[in-house]
Design an enzyme around this catalytic site. Sequence first.
Site, PDB file in Angstrom:
ATOM      1  N   ASP A  68       0.873  -1.160   0.000  1.00 47.48           N
ATOM      2  CA  ASP A  68       0.000   0.000   0.000  1.00 47.48           C
ATOM      3  C   ASP A  68       0.911   1.211   0.000  1.00 47.48           C
ATOM      4  O   ASP A  68       1.991   1.189   0.606  1.00 47.48           O
ATOM      5  CB  ASP A  68      -0.940   0.013   1.209  1.00 47.48           C
ATOM      6  CG  ASP A  68      -2.133   0.949   0.981  1.00 47.48           C
ATOM      7  OD1 ASP A  68      -2.608   1.046  -0.175  1.00 47.48           O
ATOM      8  OD2 ASP A  68      -2.579   1.580   1.941  1.00 47.48           O
ATOM      9  N   TYR A 150       0.069  10.124  -8.639  1.00 47.52           N
ATOM     10  CA  TYR A 150       0.499  11.508  -8.400  1.00 47.52           C
ATOM     11  C   TYR A 150       1.846  11.842  -9.052  1.00 47.52           C
ATOM     12  O   TYR A 150       2.386  12.927  -8.827  1.00 47.52           O
ATOM     13  CB  TYR A 150       0.605  11.766  -6.884  1.00 47.52           C
ATOM     14  CG  TYR A 150      -0.711  11.717  -6.147  1.00 47.52           C
ATOM     15  CD1 TYR A 150      -1.475  12.869  -5.960  1.00 47.52           C
ATOM     16  CD2 TYR A 150      -1.188  10.529  -5.604  1.00 47.52           C
ATOM     17  CE1 TYR A 150      -2.675  12.833  -5.263  1.00 47.52           C
ATOM     18  CE2 TYR A 150      -2.392  10.476  -4.904  1.00 47.52           C
ATOM     19  CZ  TYR A 150      -3.128  11.634  -4.741  1.00 47.52           C
ATOM     20  OH  TYR A 150      -4.316  11.593  -4.053  1.00 47.52           O
TER      21      TYR A 150
END
Length: 191
Positions: A68, A150
């Site tokens: 994650d 991002y």
Amino acid sequence: MKLVFATNNLNKLQEVQKLIPSNIQLLSLKDIDCLEDIPETQDTIEGNAIQKANYIKENYGYDCFADDTGLEVEALDGAPGVYSARYAGPQKDANDNMDKLLEALENHSNRKAQFKTVIALSLNGKQHTFTGICKGNITQEKAGSAGFGYDPIFKPEGYELTFAEISMEEKNRIGHRGKAVAQLVEYLNQL
């Protein structure tokens, strides 16, 4: 050795495949017919990685690792963090997420941020975690077309280019996921 990488993100899978030694056969969720969404209901990046690895081990019986990743922005008290993928809503749209983040930082001069990846490995009945961090800054606008998430607004420390403007090889060398995977690989090579 066969290991499942618990991800549906093909970009992540390609990144990690380049880093794993050839004596380890990397299986995707598709390879093991895991088509459902794996729960990510923890409130930490570590918790989500562990939850995903445990889910595959318990429901499919495979040794597995899961990761994650979150983008932690200093001026936003660590947000979006564990909610990075769905920062702008459940549609998990990267452009929406970047737009929301750039808007949130509009009046902030502090643009310091870090990407954090945690890999949880469930292997032979034991669990191990590996953490990679890449510090940098959020840019004023998007730049570059490579990478994902991002990447177009994150400029790693010491670079004038965003993650989306450098090669995958360079990103793997300096990036958060590459650092966590390197620790994982070092551990696996000791077995």
